[in-house]
Motif scaffolding. Structure first.
Motif, short mmCIF file in Angstrom:
data_model
loop_
_atom_site.label_atom_id
_atom_site.label_comp_id
_atom_site.label_asym_id
_atom_site.label_seq_id
_atom_site.Cartn_x
_atom_site.Cartn_y
_atom_site.Cartn_z
N UNK A 146 0.85 -1.18 0.00
CA UNK A 146 0.00 0.00 0.00
C UNK A 146 0.89 1.23 0.00
N UNK A 147 0.40 2.31 -0.58
CA UNK A 147 1.17 3.55 -0.59
C UNK A 147 0.99 4.34 0.71
N UNK A 148 0.07 3.91 1.55
CA UNK A 148 -0.16 4.58 2.83
C UNK A 148 0.89 4.14 3.85
N UNK A 149 1.24 5.03 4.77
CA UNK A 149 2.17 4.63 5.85
C UNK A 149 1.59 3.47 6.66
N UNK A 150 2.47 2.64 7.19
CA UNK A 150 2.07 1.56 8.08
C UNK A 150 1.86 2.14 9.48
N UNK A 151 0.80 1.74 10.15
CA UNK A 151 0.57 2.22 11.51
C UNK A 151 0.95 1.14 12.51
N UNK A 152 1.80 1.50 13.45
CA UNK A 152 2.22 0.57 14.51
C UNK A 152 1.81 1.15 15.86
N UNK A 153 1.78 0.29 16.87
CA UNK A 153 1.46 0.72 18.23
C UNK A 153 2.58 0.25 19.15
N UNK A 154 3.11 1.18 19.94
CA UNK A 154 4.17 0.88 20.90
C UNK A 154 3.80 1.50 22.23
N UNK A 155 3.69 0.70 23.26
CA UNK A 155 3.32 1.17 24.59
C UNK A 155 2.03 1.99 24.55
N UNK A 156 1.08 1.55 23.73
CA UNK A 156 -0.22 2.21 23.66
C UNK A 156 -0.24 3.49 22.84
N UNK A 157 0.86 3.83 22.19
CA UNK A 157 0.96 5.03 21.36
C UNK A 157 1.07 4.61 19.90
N UNK A 158 0.27 5.24 19.03
CA UNK A 158 0.27 4.91 17.60
C UNK A 158 1.25 5.80 16.84
N UNK A 159 1.92 5.18 15.87
CA UNK A 159 2.85 5.90 15.00
C UNK A 159 2.58 5.49 13.56
N UNK A 160 2.70 6.44 12.65
CA UNK A 160 2.71 6.12 11.22
C UNK A 160 4.15 6.02 10.77
N UNK A 161 4.46 4.97 10.00
CA UNK A 161 5.83 4.70 9.58
C UNK A 161 5.87 4.52 8.07
N UNK A 162 6.76 5.26 7.40
CA UNK A 162 6.99 5.11 5.97
C UNK A 162 8.14 4.13 5.80
N UNK A 163 7.88 2.99 5.23
CA UNK A 163 8.88 1.92 5.16
C UNK A 163 9.81 2.01 3.96
N UNK A 164 9.54 2.90 3.02
CA UNK A 164 10.37 2.96 1.82
C UNK A 164 11.21 4.22 1.72
#
Length: 434
Positions: free
Chosen positions: A204-222
């Motif tokens: 997908x062209x959208x950022x991947x969303x991850x959760x760490x310690x209950x906090x969400x982050x958007x991550x661009x993998x490329x």
């Protein structure tokens, strides 16, 4: 096993003979053979002489011609051979890589970062699965972000074998998709052309969303720093938040807001400012704060050194400061210069803290030892005349293990300090004669 585009020949093509009295570290299983320790490189046959290229398999011999280890050769790199096995009968083929990769994944299962067979549970949606030398796979990093993998080669040999490694990862982990990528700084040191990110599988062209310690982050993998996120700071982001309750916090070199948002969510900081030189990172950090509903966190773009100087000129003060700068030294030859940069940075931060202020300071330069870094802080205390109490020493998260035979893998230093009042009216410097 024959050679293929995905798996170059696993047969040793040359013998790399060491200079006298240079073999001891490699009997101790240190994986890097530097160019300064090599006496000569001797092809094992006439055919091998024509086939020998950077990334080829070679045997390492001591000064008497006895087998020591086997690894991958690179005539363009300061690390002339990266060692992978000390068993003469073991071939560096696809089966070897599958065993090593499976073992690395199993260690993350033991840490609770990957699910055991039949269990879907994970303690975090992002983790490092392979950490180069620490997992016996020098030059290879694999990170998982949700259902996707980022596979990064930092050596010539691993770059040549990326597609074969990707097949093994697909077999063992069945991710939705993968990104194969290089690293520009490492490519320069290896004398190779960095590869453009390549996507495999579903994407997908959208950022991947991850959760760490209950906090969400958007991550661009490329198209981002490292593999997209600084997973090594996972535990530190949460652990240091407890020092920030009710405080005004500065997160310097904040990237996409990890320490800043933990200070707000888990530390109950009064207000938080994050600063990073990358306008793109700052925009993502601000978006991350909005995703998490954190209204007392703001971000701005600025150079770390210049921003600290500007705050001092403006008379601004903070109750707590996090310093997480980029790598200042890539080799021992750059350590003195790096120490000077760390000293300048930490000295500027101390000037912005009141008595009882908290300084959380980091170094991710592997060439700068923990002792080097602590001595730097001692120098800051001398120069500023402030008491600096070290209240906690931390390192990288457990999915970035330290190899006991390659201590350079202990690269991340996290030091939590309490900065006191002036120790005396006039600072005393060692060697001043006072």
């Amino acid at each position: 096993m024959g050679a293929s585009a995905k798996w170059p020949t696993c047969e040793p093509l040359a013998a790399v003979k060491l200079k006298p009295r240079k073999a001891l570290p490699f009997y101790g299983r240190h994986p890097w053979v530097l160019a300064t320790g090599v006496d000569r490189v001797q092809p094992l046959s006439i055919a091998a002489e024509h086939m020998l290229a950077d990334g080829s398999v070679v045997n390492l011999l001591n000064e008497k011609g006895k087998f020591v280890a086997r690894g991958f050769y690179n005539g363009q790199s300061r690390i002339r051979v990266r060692l992978f096995t000390w068993r003469e009968e073991e071939q560096l083929n696809a089966d070897f890589f599958e065993r090593r990769i499976a073992d690395a994944i199993e260690s993350r299962v033991q840490l609770g970062l990957e699910p055991a067979a039949g269990s879907p549970a994970r303690s975090t949606s992002a983790a490092r699965l392979i950490f180069s030398e620490a997992d016996g796979l020098s030059g290879l990093v694999v990170d998982r972000y949700g259902d996707y993998l980022v596979v990064q080669a930092t050596s010539a040999a691993m770059q040549q074998r990326l597609h074969g490694i990707a097949e093994i990862l697909q077999k063992l982990l069945a991710p939705k998709g993968m990104v194969l990528r290089g690293d520009a700084a490492s490519a320069k040191l290896e004398g190779i052309e960095p590869i453009a990110p390549e996507r495999l599988g579903e994407w997908t062209d959208e950022p991947i969303r991850i959760v760490e310690h209950g906090i969400s982050y958007e991550v661009d993998l490329t198209d981002s720093q490292k593999t997209g996120f600084y997973l090594d700071q996972r535990d530190n982001r949460l652990a240091v938040a407890k020092y920030f309750a009710g405080r005004k916090v500065l997160d310097m070199f904040c990237y996409t807001g990890g320490f800043a948002m933990n200070a707000s969510r888990h530390g109950q900081a009064a207000e938080v400012l994050g600063v990073d030189t990358s306008k793109r990172a700052v925009a993502q950090a601000q978006k991350n704060a909005e995703i998490n509903g954190l209204t007392n966190v703001t971000f701005e773009a600025g150079d770390g050194f210049q921003s600290l100087e500007k705050f001092a000129t403006e008379g601004r003060k903070f109750d707590a400061i996090v310093l997480d700068p980029p790598k200042f030294a890539r080799s021992r030859s750059q350590v003195d210069q790096a120490i000077q940069a760390y000293h300048r940075l930490n000295r500027a931060a101390v000037a912005l803290l009141p008595p009882g202020g908290i300084l959380v300071t980091h170094s991710c330069s592997g060439s700068v030892s923990r002792e080097d870094f602590l001595l730097m802080l001692s120098g800051v205390a001398q120069k500023t005349g402030r008491d600096i109490q070290i209240i906690e020493l931390r390192g990288a998260a457990a999915d970035h293990p330290v190899s006991s035979t390659c201590l350079e893998t202990e690269y991340l230093k996290c030091v939590v300090c309490r900065v006191g009042q002036l120790a005396r009216d006039k600072p005393v410097f060692i060697g001043s004669g006072d």
